[in-house]
Design an enzyme around this catalytic site. Structure first.
Site, PDB file in Angstrom:
ATOM      1  N   ASN A  76       7.347  -9.485  -3.457  1.00  0.00           N
ATOM      2  CA  ASN A  76       6.528  -8.750  -2.473  1.00  0.00           C
ATOM      3  C   ASN A  76       6.920  -9.265  -1.092  1.00  0.00           C
ATOM      4  OD1 ASN A  76       4.597  -7.530  -0.883  1.00  0.00           O
ATOM      5  ND2 ASN A  76       3.057  -9.090  -1.328  1.00  0.00           N
ATOM      6  N   GLY A  77       7.378  -8.372  -0.231  1.00  0.00           N
ATOM      7  CA  GLY A  77       7.788  -8.813   1.108  1.00  0.00           C
ATOM      8  C   GLY A  77       9.071  -8.126   1.531  1.00  0.00           C
TER       9      GLY A  77
ATOM     10  N   LYS B 242     -10.784   7.005   9.751  1.00  0.00           N
ATOM     11  CA  LYS B 242     -11.204   7.231   8.354  1.00  0.00           C
ATOM     12  C   LYS B 242     -10.804   8.638   7.903  1.00  0.00           C
ATOM     13  CE  LYS B 242     -11.964   3.608   6.917  1.00  0.00           C
ATOM     14  NZ  LYS B 242     -11.507   2.890   7.992  1.00  0.00           N
TER      15      LYS B 242
ATOM     16  N   GLU C  23      -6.896   8.841   7.558  1.00  0.00           N
ATOM     17  CA  GLU C  23      -6.197   8.088   6.513  1.00  0.00           C
ATOM     18  C   GLU C  23      -6.513   8.552   5.103  1.00  0.00           C
ATOM     19  OE1 GLU C  23      -8.911   4.102   7.163  1.00  0.00           O
ATOM     20  OE2 GLU C  23      -6.997   3.886   6.140  1.00  0.00           O
TER      21      GLU C  23
ATOM     22  N   GLU D  37     -13.008   4.736  14.946  1.00  0.00           N
ATOM     23  CA  GLU D  37     -13.055   4.402  13.512  1.00  0.00           C
ATOM     24  C   GLU D  37     -13.301   5.650  12.663  1.00  0.00           C
ATOM     25  OE1 GLU D  37     -13.091   2.347   9.891  1.00  0.00           O
ATOM     26  OE2 GLU D  37     -12.087   2.103  11.831  1.00  0.00           O
TER      27      GLU D  37
ATOM     28  N   CYS E 126       3.240  -4.882  -1.894  1.00  0.00           N
ATOM     29  CA  CYS E 126       3.408  -4.682  -3.327  1.00  0.00           C
ATOM     30  C   CYS E 126       2.434  -5.613  -4.032  1.00  0.00           C
ATOM     31  CB  CYS E 126       4.832  -5.033  -3.752  1.00  0.00           C
ATOM     32  SG  CYS E 126       6.089  -4.132  -2.849  1.00  0.00           S
TER      33      CYS E 126
ATOM     34  N   TRP F 118       5.442  -0.783  -3.144  1.00  0.00           N
ATOM     35  CA  TRP F 118       5.281   0.064  -1.974  1.00  0.00           C
ATOM     36  C   TRP F 118       6.597  -0.037  -1.232  1.00  0.00           C
ATOM     37  CZ3 TRP F 118       4.220  -0.255   3.566  1.00  0.00           C
ATOM     38  CH2 TRP F 118       3.671   0.918   4.085  1.00  0.00           C
TER      39      TRP F 118
ATOM     40  N   HIS G 171      -9.631  14.573  30.856  1.00  0.00           N
ATOM     41  CA  HIS G 171      -8.297  14.204  31.373  1.00  0.00           C
ATOM     42  C   HIS G 171      -7.202  14.579  30.384  1.00  0.00           C
ATOM     43  CE1 HIS G 171     -10.389  12.113  34.557  1.00  0.00           C
ATOM     44  NE2 HIS G 171     -11.130  11.529  33.638  1.00  0.00           N
TER      45      HIS G 171
ATOM     46  N   LYS H 163      -3.274  -1.364   1.088  1.00  0.00           N
ATOM     47  CA  LYS H 163      -4.455  -2.107   1.517  1.00  0.00           C
ATOM     48  C   LYS H 163      -4.097  -3.280   2.416  1.00  0.00           C
ATOM     49  CE  LYS H 163      -8.797  -3.179   1.564  1.00  0.00           C
ATOM     50  NZ  LYS H 163      -9.669  -2.344   2.351  1.00  0.00           N
TER      51      LYS H 163
ATOM     52  N   ARG I 162      -2.435  -1.935  -3.818  1.00  0.00           N
ATOM     53  CA  ARG I 162      -1.523  -2.561  -2.865  1.00  0.00           C
ATOM     54  C   ARG I 162      -0.245  -1.745  -2.688  1.00  0.00           C
ATOM     55  NH1 ARG I 162      -2.483  -7.815  -1.787  1.00  0.00           N
ATOM     56  NH2 ARG I 162      -0.323  -8.066  -1.190  1.00  0.00           N
TER      57      ARG I 162
HETATM   58  C1  AGP Z   1      -8.350   0.694   7.339  1.00  0.00           C
HETATM   59  O1  AGP Z   1      -9.071   1.554   6.582  1.00  0.00           O
HETATM   60  C2  AGP Z   1      -6.972   0.505   6.947  1.00  0.00           C
HETATM   61  N1  AGP Z   1      -6.846   0.104   5.625  1.00  0.00           N
HETATM   62  C3  AGP Z   1      -6.170  -0.375   7.881  1.00  0.00           C
HETATM   63  O2  AGP Z   1      -6.210   0.192   9.150  1.00  0.00           O
HETATM   64  C4  AGP Z   1      -6.631  -1.843   7.975  1.00  0.00           C
HETATM   65  O3  AGP Z   1      -7.813  -1.925   8.684  1.00  0.00           O
HETATM   66  C5  AGP Z   1      -5.551  -2.656   8.682  1.00  0.00           C
HETATM   67  O4  AGP Z   1      -4.383  -2.587   7.922  1.00  0.00           O
HETATM   68  C6  AGP Z   1      -5.978  -4.099   8.896  1.00  0.00           C
HETATM   69  O5  AGP Z   1      -6.145  -4.726   7.669  1.00  0.00           O
HETATM   70  P1  AGP Z   1      -6.812  -6.185   7.627  1.00  0.00           P
HETATM   71  O6  AGP Z   1      -8.204  -6.068   8.122  1.00  0.00           O
HETATM   72  O7  AGP Z   1      -6.750  -6.582   6.189  1.00  0.00           O
HETATM   73  O8  AGP Z   1      -5.977  -7.073   8.500  1.00  0.00           O
END
Ligand code: AGP
Length: 614
Positions: free
Chosen positions: A102-103, A489, A492, A485, A2, A76, A508, A609, A27
């Protein structure tokens, strides 16, 4: 996950809170709310949905006499679905206290049961509401507010960044932190709090960081910090070098596209001050990475989450190849609950853009318990993982706002390239070839040309494939993590189901997925030697099952051009630099496909994020 913001001072409170919340929306964005004083009463305005909904609600009935102190929150959800009731701020039975959090409070149920038994009335399904009733309960016992706040925090188990205002104490805001991030912004006769730096930039560049188990009391004139036992803590302010522009879109439609185009600059900034051209050497000695620190290190243990984990996988190929030392790479949420074998001969490396990811932070703390040396690679200066590591190497990517990480990834990879070259110097007295150091210096400008050249081609490609339901990404050796990666991308931000796979592993199992509607993105670079040929055979296997192939290959790779439906040429470069070039078209492909599908690229569904809870 959050975002919280707070202000005490003489500015009109609503604009300050809304400005801060808009910058924190990445966030979490399923509900939002603010609290302020009006006619000496606590006034809360909150709603389900994005900040826009909150602004609408405020402007339909604008509180003309609103005054500071005030707090804001963008959510969130973890406990209690997104709704007006569960949105923050939360208040006590008499609406004299209001709090944002937040938490996650792990023992909230037990505390809630006790408080209900004492007659407290709860109206939300959140864990957070317990905190404000706990403080109220101590107040009811005649305990002064500050003491009640300290006592309540001591009862909480779990992660929290909380901020509280009290209508009878309008001269200060109380703030507490355990695991979740909170930064204090210092002003002239005013002070701010926020979950991260970009939210403070419109107001101040002088900040204070709060550590776990600390409380801050903010008045207009000063900020006092205490530990949970009430002992004063001295803390020096930090001057932030980022500017507002870097936290805004700069004319791009989305932060993600802006950040993709910022990679050349980010790469250049991350190299700055770390390459000694005269000596043809890399230098991290100013950052505490030296022989004394590395003495006795015989293996590396790299731990991270998501995109950062993929950067860790790239590092394994680099370090094993160049240093011949063993490297383990692990996902933090698995590492922390296994019995990983580490000792004082192990260098634990935590990678995190935000520096606040809960699983990576817990892994760092576990590694310390096991006696390992600790180093982190972070992008957010002063973040918890950075501050709790013995050595931190900062990526200088600037604020990364888009949830989908791009420039942080390429600067993490670059940092590992520099790290590997540096250790070769330190441990084996071997300087990297001059030619390669010169190519490193040119990397930024070469990448800039490549991004501008390849983007139009990727746009056309996206037009053709944006309606796909599934996709496969294949790569070998140092391009295998890039296949992972690329798939991440696409998943997500476009919500297409995509799998990244080691190309040699395809037969496999995943080869069963091959069919005409499933595009396979294949990464192959001549610089990887023998595996280039092996990847070509894998492409043949896809071809022979009528699978459409999109290949990313070294310029002039005729064999691939012949069997691919589409191909993107990547400039010839050194083996170590391949990940930085090959990831860009995949970032752009995901971006273009997501925009064509009308997805909210910067705030993809179900994601946040910075994942500060496990
Ligand atoms: C990547 O696009 C995502 N936002 C997510 O996988 C991110 O890499 C992961 O949460 C790790 O975040 P950090 O690098 O801030 O620890």
């Amino acid at each position: 996950m959050c975002g919280i913001i707070g202000y005490i001072g003489d500015r009109p409170i609503i604009p300050v809170l809304l400005e801060g919340l808009r910058r924190l929306e990445y966030r979490g964005y399923d509900s939002a709310g603010i609290v302020f004083l009006e006619d000496e009463e606590i006034k809360i305005v909150k709603t389900k949905g994005k900040i826009l909904n909150l602004e609408e609600k405020l402007f339909n009935d604008f509180p003309k006499k609103a005054k500071a102190p005030g707090l804001g929150h963008t959510r969130w959800a973890t406990h209690g679905e997104p709704s007006d009731e569960n949105a923050h701020p939360h208040f006590d039975c008499h609406k004299s206290l209001a709090l944002v959090h937040n938490g996650i409070i792990e023992n909230y149920y037990e505390l809630k049961t006790k408080l209900i038994a004492k007659g407290h009335k709860f109206y939300s399904a959140t864990d957070t509401e317990v905190i404000v009733h706990l403080i109220e309960d101590f107040l009811n016992q005649g305990i002064p507010l500050k003491e009640a706040f300290f006592k309540a925090l001591k009862e909480l188990k779990g992660a929290y960044a909380v901020a509280l205002i009290h209508k009878e104490n309008p001269d200060f805001i109380l703030v507490g932190r355990n695991q979740s991030p909170v930064v204090i912004g210092l002003g002239q006769q005013e002070n701010f709090i926020a979950s991260d730096i970009p939210a403070l930039l419109p107001f101040t560049k002088e900040v204070l960081f709060l550590n776990d188990g600390e409380v801050a009391i903010l008045s207009k004139y000063q900020v006092e910090i205490y530990d949970l036992s009430g002992n004063p803590v001295a803390r020096a302010p930090y001057h932030v070098t980022w500017d507002i522009a870097s936290a805004e879109k700069g004319g791009f439609d989305h932060f993600m596209l802006k950040e993709i185009y910022e990679q050349p600059e980010a790469i250049k900034n991350t190299m700055l001050g770390r390459i000694d051209l005269d000596k043809n050497q890399i230098d991290f000695s100013q950052e505490g990475l030296d022989l004394k620190f590395l003495k006795g290190i015989q293996r590396f243990y790299i731990v991270a989450c998501g995109t950062s984990y993929h950067a860790g996988l790239v590092a394994k190929y680099l370090i094993e190849k160049e240093l011949g030392l063993p490297v383990e790479v692990d996902i933090a949420s698995e590492f922390r609950y296994r019995n990983p074998i580490l000792d004082e001969k192990t260098l634990f490396i935590g990678i995190s853009q935000s520096g606040e990811t809960a699983d990576t932070l817990a892994s760092l703390r576990l590694a310390k318990e096991k006696g390992a040396k600790t180093l982190s690679i972070c992008n957010v200066v002063g973040s918890t993982i950075a501050r709790e590591s013995e050595v931190v190497l900062y990526t200088k990517a600037g604020p990364e706002i888009s949830v989908a990480s791009t420039k942080a990834f390429s600067t993490q990879v670059l940092t590992f390239i520099l790290f590997t070259f540096y250790l070769k110097q330190l441990l084996f007295g071997e300087n990297e070839k001059k030619q390669k150091i010169e190519a490193l210096i040119k990397l930024s400008s070469q990448l800039k040309i490549f991004i501008e050249k390849v983007h139009p081609k990727v746009k056309t490609l996206a037009q053709k494939w944006y309606q796909a339901q599934n996709a496969l990404y294949l790569g070998r050796n140092i391009l295998y993590p890039i296949a992972l990666e690329g798939a991440l991308k696409l998943k997500e931000i476009s919500y297409i189901h995509a799998e990244g796979y080691a190309a040699g592993e395809m037969k496999h199992g995943p080869i069963a997925l091959i069919e005409e509607k499933v595009p396979t993105v294949i990464l192959a670079a001549k610089e990887t030697g023998i595996v280039y040929e092996k990847t070509l055979s894998n492409a043949e296997e896809v071809r022979s099952r009528r699978g459409p192939i999109i290949s990313l290959v070294t310029e002039g790779a005729k064999e691939f051009q012949k069997i691919s439906d589409e191909y993107i040429e990547v400039p010839l470069t050194f083996y170590e630099f391949l990940p930085i070039f090959y990831v860009v078209p995949l970032q752009l492909l995901a971006y273009e496909i997501a925009t064509l599908r009308g997805c909210d690229v910067d705030k993809p569904r179900n994601l946040a994020k910075s994942v500060t809870v496990e």
